[in-house]
Enzyme design. Structure first.
Site, PDB file in Angstrom:
ATOM      1  N   GLU A  22       0.849  -1.339   0.068  1.00  0.00           N
ATOM      2  CA  GLU A  22      -0.124  -0.003  -0.002  1.00  0.00           C
ATOM      3  C   GLU A  22       0.691   1.190  -0.161  1.00  0.00           C
ATOM      4  O   GLU A  22       0.226   2.402  -0.613  1.00  0.00           O
ATOM      5  CB  GLU A  22      -0.875  -0.017   1.376  1.00  0.00           C
ATOM      6  N   SER A  44     -44.748 -22.627  48.765  1.00  0.00           N
ATOM      7  CA  SER A  44     -44.296 -22.868  50.397  1.00  0.00           C
ATOM      8  C   SER A  44     -42.988 -22.485  50.292  1.00  0.00           C
ATOM      9  O   SER A  44     -42.210 -22.347  51.286  1.00  0.00           O
ATOM     10  CB  SER A  44     -44.733 -24.314  50.629  1.00  0.00           C
TER      11      SER A  44
END
Length: 623
Positions: A90, A383
């Protein structure tokens, strides 16, 4: 001849673009004199990146995807080979130019023409970074002018290594993947540091043209460019001829990162807890530790949801209490334990002394995005509410003992006449006997003597989310008949009080959050409140042990240093519960149908929640 003509055409086009525009020339000349600025004076940019979730062993267990899949790396974490590839292909003169290299552009074009392809980019790495960070990709003189100005400013503000690092973290690798690390995981399911030479070169082909070199759609194009890159590396002496030969011959096999949630039940809750933290509803998240750019972006956001979403995409490391071994066993136990009744279920495992949620099943065969029944489903507790609303408050407030007597005979208060599960009457019994056999008439009498007002002064310390005003005065609440009810996580968390000397702590899945560099931005500091005295807690532990030793849970009694718990059944057998403790853990289990009022078939000898609890303990050796 065609190559020469093509080259001349490109150069002429380039010169026309750059040098016939007075704006471009003027910008370039004047931008050389831009004074050095601080980072804060540049437009602040905070790139989103994936957060990572870790288990209790600091091993990543999930990386959720976002709009942009990115995992930023430090310079030291980026292999030199990756840097060499991008500089070679690049911007070969990256380390010598000042951000804008007009002659370098001409050289790049000449190389591209002579090789009949794109071998070097027409912009410097700095220019590409400027474009990715601050600009759009429109083609105009104005945009190029800004690109030049920003590029030269970046070069004066950052080192070459910093610019290269930012570039490698921001470039696009197709399929929503930004940066080399995200791309490596996306295409090979491993970190870039673990890629072979051939794999590294293959991944690095993509940013040059993400559409043309998309590995999923154009594998052959990517492979050809990979081979050209390897050739460049050999020519420049970056790799040897032998390395080149090995890499060329290596077969590239894509192994996509499917991002499957291994523990969707647990992650679902962690995500919920994370949102509470980031929104300021739990603990203290230190936004002051974020970068200046992140803080600036955060200040722009108007709603809490926007802020939460933004923070989730800032590359956080979320360290949780997840115990994978226990999680797998918990999910397995719920899946198997609900088969015979064809019901749904949930389970929660909490370590008492550290207040950590270490495992959580959100439902039978739970799938991501489903209702998580461990914390999002609220059911009547039956319960299992008695120890929290009746027995522990009665003992603590009135100084009763396990031997204190209470009548378990018929009881009526106006039209309210509850019955014992067996339909029988038992006369005067001790509190221990009443609780271990879950006598309903005894529990309601105790609740009436204690008064609902006193009972709820204790229960309110647990901060149950769905308690209604009606729940606070009707006597049936002593037996768990709530309007909406409690979640398995709420109930399990409340029962940890009996494992923490009567002190209730806020139990959590997330223990700390850090930025990617290790900066701590959140640490869990659980709030606590004393609910019962030490004497009351010890008495309750003894009575809970009696439930398992001689009472309604006796079929799952096992030789542990400590075991105790309480069963729960609602009217018409629509919900079944078991809240149990060992010396170090509290485990809550529940089963029921998707439709709350649909009865559970009684085709079992031992209630499934107890079997689920037993299997979790035995399979994981939790003590």
């Amino acid at each position: 001849m065609r190559k020469i003509i093509g080259f001349i055409f490109i150069i002429i086009s380039f010169l026309v673009f750059y040098f016939t525009s007075e704006k471009a020339l003027f910008a370039y000349e004047n931008s050389k004199n831009i004074p050095k600025k601080t980072v804060e004076e540049l437009p602040v940019i905070s790139l989103s990146q994936n957060s990572i979730f870790y288990d209790r062993n600091n091993k990543p267990f999930y990386i959720p995807g976002s709009g942009e899949n990115r995992i930023n790396l430090k310079s030291s974490e980026i292999p030199q080979l990756v840097k060499d590839i991008f500089i070679s292909t690049e911007d070969r003169y990256f380390y010598s130019h000042k951000g804008v290299d007009l002659f370098g552009v001409a050289r790049a074009m000449m190389v591209n023409v002579s090789n009949s392809g794109i071998e070097q980019g027409a912009s410097t790495i700095t220019q590409q970074l400027a474009r990715n960070l601050y600009l759009t990709h429109e083609r105009s003189v104005e945009r190029k002018v800004k690109e030049i100005e920003i590029s030269l400013q970046l070069e004066k503000q950052f080192s070459k290594d910093q610019i290269l690092t930012m570039y490698i973290n921001t470039i696009y690798f197709a399929n929503r993947n930004y940066g080399i690390e995200a791309a490596s995981k996306a295409y090979f399911s491993k970190s870039v540091k673990d890629l072979s030479l051939a794999q590294t070169a293959f991944v690095c082909t993509i940013p040059n043209n993400p559409t043309l070199y998309d590995p999923f759609k154009n594998f052959d194009h990517s492979k050809k460019r990979q081979e050209r890159i390897l050739g460049i590396l050999k020519e420049q002496g970056i790799i040897t001829a032998k390395q080149y030969d090995v890499a060329i011959k290596e077969k590239i096999k894509l192994k996509t990162d499917s991002r499957v949630q291994e523990y969707p039940d647990y992650y679902s809750y962690v995500d919920y807890e994370l949102k509470k933290i980031l929104s300021g509803r739990k603990g203290k998240f230190l936004t002051s530790k974020l970068t200046n750019a992140q803080q600036a972006e955060l200040r722009k956001l108007k709603t809490v949801d926007e802020r939460v979403t933004y923070l989730q995409n800032q590359g956080l490391s979320i360290f949780t209490s997840l115990n994978p071994y226990v999680q797998e066993a918990t999910v397995k136990a719920v899946n198997q334990g609900t088969l015979s009744t064809n019901t749904d279920g949930a389970a929660v495992v909490i370590r008492n002394n550290s207040h950590e949620i270490i495992a959580l099943s959100g439902g039978r065969n739970y799938e991501s995005q489903n209702l998580n029944r461990a914390y999002q489903d609220f059911r009547q507790p039956g319960s299992t509410i008695k120890p929290l609303l009746v027995y522990a408050p009665y003992i603590d407030y009135l100084g009763a003992t396990p031997d204190t007597k209470v009548s378990a005979d018929e009881y009526c208060k106006g039209t309210y006449c509850p019955k014992n599960d067996s339909g029988k009457e038992y006369g005067d019994v001790s509190l221990r006997t009443a609780m271990q056999n879950s006598y309903n008439t005894a529990a309601v009498r105790l609740y009436e003597q204690l008064t609902p007002g006193v009972a709820y002064r204790y229960l309110d310390k647990y901060k149950f989310e769905k308690i209604s005003a009606k729940d606070r005065y009707e006597y049936g609440r002593a037996l768990g008949g709530y309007d909406i009810g409690m979640s398995p996580l709420e109930m399990t968390s409340a029962y940890t009080t009996f494992g923490n000397d009567g002190v209730y702590y806020e139990n959590s899945a997330i223990q700390r959050i850090t930025l990617r560099d290790g900066t701590v931005v959140y640490e869990n500091n659980p709030s606590s409140v004393r609910v019962y005295s030490s004497n009351t807690t010890n008495t309750m532990r003894s009575m809970l042990h009696s439930v398992v030793q001689n009472g309604t849970a006796r079929r799952i009694n096992m030789p542990l240093d400590y075991i105790g718990g309480k069963t729960g059944t609602t009217n018409d057998n629509t919900n079944l519960w078991f809240m149990g403790l060992t010396s170090n853990y509290t485990i809550g289990t529940w089963i029921g149908n998707k439709r709350p009022n649909q009865p559970i078939p009684k085709n079992y000898t031992v209630p499934p929640p107890q079997i689920i609890w037993r299997d979790i303990v035995q399979d994981t050796n939790l003590k």
